[in-house]
Structure formats: C-alpha cells, structure tokens
Design a protein around this motif. Structure first.
Motif, PDB file in Angstrom:
ATOM      1  N   THR A   1       0.800  -1.225   0.000  1.00 32.67           N
ATOM      2  CA  THR A   1       0.000   0.000   0.000  1.00 32.67           C
ATOM      3  C   THR A   1       0.832   1.275   0.000  1.00 32.67           C
ATOM      4  O   THR A   1       0.286   2.382   0.089  1.00 32.67           O
ATOM      5  CB  THR A   1      -0.937   0.020   1.225  1.00 32.67           C
ATOM      6  OG1 THR A   1      -0.145  -0.114   2.427  1.00 32.67           O
ATOM      7  CG2 THR A   1      -1.940  -1.120   1.172  1.00 32.67           C
TER       8      THR A   1
ATOM      9  N   ASP B   1       3.014   4.499  -1.189  1.00 33.39           N
ATOM     10  CA  ASP B   1       2.930   5.431  -2.314  1.00 33.39           C
ATOM     11  C   ASP B   1       4.306   5.530  -2.973  1.00 33.39           C
ATOM     12  O   ASP B   1       5.293   5.894  -2.314  1.00 33.39           O
ATOM     13  CB  ASP B   1       2.492   6.811  -1.839  1.00 33.39           C
ATOM     14  CG  ASP B   1       1.049   6.833  -1.354  1.00 33.39           C
ATOM     15  OD1 ASP B   1       0.251   6.020  -1.859  1.00 33.39           O
ATOM     16  OD2 ASP B   1       0.737   7.653  -0.471  1.00 33.39           O
TER      17      ASP B   1
ATOM     18  N   LYS C   1      -4.249   3.777   3.524  1.00 33.27           N
ATOM     19  CA  LYS C   1      -4.525   2.757   2.518  1.00 33.27           C
ATOM     20  C   LYS C   1      -4.406   1.366   3.118  1.00 33.27           C
ATOM     21  O   LYS C   1      -5.190   0.463   2.803  1.00 33.27           O
ATOM     22  CB  LYS C   1      -3.567   2.922   1.330  1.00 33.27           C
ATOM     23  CG  LYS C   1      -3.879   4.112   0.458  1.00 33.27           C
ATOM     24  CD  LYS C   1      -2.758   4.400  -0.530  1.00 33.27           C
ATOM     25  CE  LYS C   1      -2.526   3.268  -1.493  1.00 33.27           C
ATOM     26  NZ  LYS C   1      -1.494   3.607  -2.506  1.00 33.27           N
TER      27      LYS C   1
ATOM     28  N   LEU D   1      -7.522  -1.448   3.579  1.00 29.62           N
ATOM     29  CA  LEU D   1      -7.460  -2.814   3.068  1.00 29.62           C
ATOM     30  C   LEU D   1      -7.745  -3.829   4.168  1.00 29.62           C
ATOM     31  O   LEU D   1      -8.407  -4.849   3.940  1.00 29.62           O
ATOM     32  CB  LEU D   1      -6.090  -3.076   2.427  1.00 29.62           C
ATOM     33  CG  LEU D   1      -6.029  -4.264   1.455  1.00 29.62           C
ATOM     34  CD1 LEU D   1      -6.994  -4.049   0.292  1.00 29.62           C
ATOM     35  CD2 LEU D   1      -4.616  -4.461   0.932  1.00 29.62           C
TER      36      LEU D   1
ATOM     37  N   SER E   1      -5.260  -6.373  -4.184  1.00 33.06           N
ATOM     38  CA  SER E   1      -6.184  -5.247  -4.177  1.00 33.06           C
ATOM     39  C   SER E   1      -6.471  -4.797  -5.602  1.00 33.06           C
ATOM     40  O   SER E   1      -5.633  -4.924  -6.493  1.00 33.06           O
ATOM     41  CB  SER E   1      -5.628  -4.077  -3.359  1.00 33.06           C
ATOM     42  OG  SER E   1      -4.438  -3.571  -3.940  1.00 33.06           O
TER      43      SER E   1
ATOM     44  N   ASP F   1      -7.713  -1.366  -7.380  1.00 36.60           N
ATOM     45  CA  ASP F   1      -7.907   0.066  -7.127  1.00 36.60           C
ATOM     46  C   ASP F   1      -7.906   0.358  -5.633  1.00 36.60           C
ATOM     47  O   ASP F   1      -8.702   1.165  -5.129  1.00 36.60           O
ATOM     48  CB  ASP F   1      -9.209   0.566  -7.769  1.00 36.60           C
ATOM     49  CG  ASP F   1      -9.131   0.546  -9.294  1.00 36.60           C
ATOM     50  OD1 ASP F   1      -8.020   0.535  -9.835  1.00 36.60           O
ATOM     51  OD2 ASP F   1     -10.203   0.536  -9.936  1.00 36.60           O
ATOM     52  N   GLY F   2      -7.026  -0.329  -4.900  1.00 43.26           N
ATOM     53  CA  GLY F   2      -6.853  -0.084  -3.479  1.00 43.26           C
ATOM     54  C   GLY F   2      -7.853  -0.759  -2.570  1.00 43.26           C
ATOM     55  O   GLY F   2      -7.782  -0.599  -1.352  1.00 43.26           O
ATOM     56  N   GLU F   3      -8.775  -1.520  -3.140  1.00 36.95           N
ATOM     57  CA  GLU F   3      -9.800  -2.173  -2.333  1.00 36.95           C
ATOM     58  C   GLU F   3      -9.738  -3.688  -2.487  1.00 36.95           C
ATOM     59  O   GLU F   3      -9.099  -4.200  -3.413  1.00 36.95           O
ATOM     60  CB  GLU F   3     -11.189  -1.667  -2.738  1.00 36.95           C
ATOM     61  CG  GLU F   3     -11.374  -0.164  -2.545  1.00 36.95           C
ATOM     62  CD  GLU F   3     -12.747   0.295  -2.989  1.00 36.95           C
ATOM     63  OE1 GLU F   3     -13.478  -0.512  -3.614  1.00 36.95           O
ATOM     64  OE2 GLU F   3     -13.094   1.454  -2.712  1.00 36.95           O
TER      65      GLU F   3
END
Length: 241
Positions: free
Chosen positions: A59, A61, A88, A92, A220, A222-224
């Motif tokens: 997660t 950046d 983020k 999750l 994940s 799109d981050g989900e």
C-alpha cells in the motif's frame, strides 16, 4: 513532537514541528503497531510478520522523484517501495474483514502451487498483488544464492504473464524492471489499466522446499479488496514434475 519549553519548564503540553530521516523509524514502527491493533480488533490475533511487511509495501505510495527530474517508477534502492501510507493499509484491513479476499496467510508445500481467480471489468485502473514470506536462514553464508526458499508469484490472463518488480544488483542506479525475481523474499506485481477479463494469481516455488513455507498474499483492485470469480477460493494443485 513532544518537547521542552525552557521558558515554561513545568509545561506538559509543549510540542514542536521537526522533520528528517531520524523520524522515519519511530513513525513507521508506531504506524505498523497501529495496523496490528486494527487487524487484531477484527481477527483476535496479530498478522504474521510477513503479512505486516507485505501490507506496508503493498500500500506504499511510490516516490518517483528524488534529486533529479527523472520519473522513477517502481521500487528503487534509495526509496524502497515508497512512502508508508497507513490509511490505505487500514482500508485494506477493514475491507478484508468483511470480504476475506485481500489478505491471505497460507502455507506452500514442496512441489505445490496455489491459484486464486479474479475477474476485472473495464473500469479497473490497477491490480496489485504482493507475495511476502520469512525465508529460512541461509545455511552457507558463502553461497551465491540469497534465498533458501525461492517463492514466485505470477498474474496471468490468457497467454499474457505479468511479473513482479526486480532490481539489477549490478547497477542499483537503474530503474526497476519486471521479471523473475530470484533474490528478494517479497514480490510485488502491479498491472496498470488491465484489460477486462479473468485473471489467475499463481504462487509456486523453484527448487525444493525443506519444509512447508508460510507466506502472505495481498491482493487489491484500485486499493480495495477484490471480488473473486466463481469457485475462486485458493486451490491447491501440484506442479508438473
């Protein structure tokens, strides 16, 4: 940070703003402890060390600019996988608490492999898959190999195979590329703007496993947390001998 005011030595609420790399370790350590606390609130146990490490890298950046105008995409020898993003990571964890599709703690048997199936639609912008494990200690320190158990993760769609990031140990100034990583016990695959369709995430290994190897897998979209395909639980198969 909490500080001391020489003009009001009895004050207990004096804070100052500082920056610098000296704060990286305490901020990271405190942040990871909070993630463990959050995870335990849902599961009544803590994450494996490999899960926590994988989650932080999964997660993070990406830091693309440093001391140059170059756009450095992916992990690098100076900034690693990037800037820690606790929000983020926490999202999750909370997504997985209801879906059970983002964070996996499993074991891989010798000559075994595991597969996970997901389906993406045309709106997806990013698919990220991270494999992390605690490798057994190296027996022969003079050996040319760096891993006792070399696990691999691949994402395939039809004939297209997506590989994890890797660095060139002979030239760490080069940007990361994607290929077969044989030196790291964490592998991260990022597929930007994936085409719609079914994807297979495969975990296997090279050589021989002296014993079952625990590993952590993070997925994940799109981050989900992703939505798995029908009959998409982790399936144990056997590698072809």
């Amino acid at each position: 940070v909490a500080s001391w005011d020489s003009e009001e030595p009895g004050s207990k609420d004096f804070y100052q703003i500082f920056d610098g790399t000296s704060f990286a370790a305490p901020v990271t350590t405190g942040g990871l402890a909070l993630l463990q606390e959050l995870y335990k609130s849902y599961h009544n146990n803590f994450m494996l060390a490999s899960t926590l490490k994988g989650l932080a890298c999964h997660t993070a950046d990406d830091i693309r600019f440093w001391e140059s105008a170059d756009d450095i995409i992916g992990p690098d020898a100076k900034t690693g996988f990037g800037m820690l993003n606790l929000e983020k990571a926490a999202v999750l964890i909370m997504d997985d608490a209801t879906s059970n599709t983002a964070i996996y703690e499993q074991q891989l048997e010798n000559l075994g492999s595991k597969e996970l199936y997901i389906s993406l639609d045309e709106s997806v912008e990013n698919l990220t898959v991270t494999l992390s494990w605690n490798d057994p200690q190296l027996i022969n320190l003079s050996s040319e190999i760096t891993l006792m158990h070399d696990l691999d993760v691949r994402v395939t769609q039809g004939e297209t195979v997506h590989y994890p990031w890797k660095l060139d140990a002979a030239n760490l100034n080069l940007s990361a590329t994607k290929g077969d990583n044989i030196v790291d016990n964490i592998e991260k695959i990022e597929v930007d703007n994936p085409s719609a369709g079914s994807y297979t995430i495969t975990i296997n290994h090279k050589g021989t496993l002296a014993e079952n190897q625990s590993y952590s897998l993070l997925v994940s979209v799109d981050g989900e947390a992703p939505t798995l395909s029908t009959n998409a639980s982790l399936v144990l198969t056997k590698q072809q001998l």
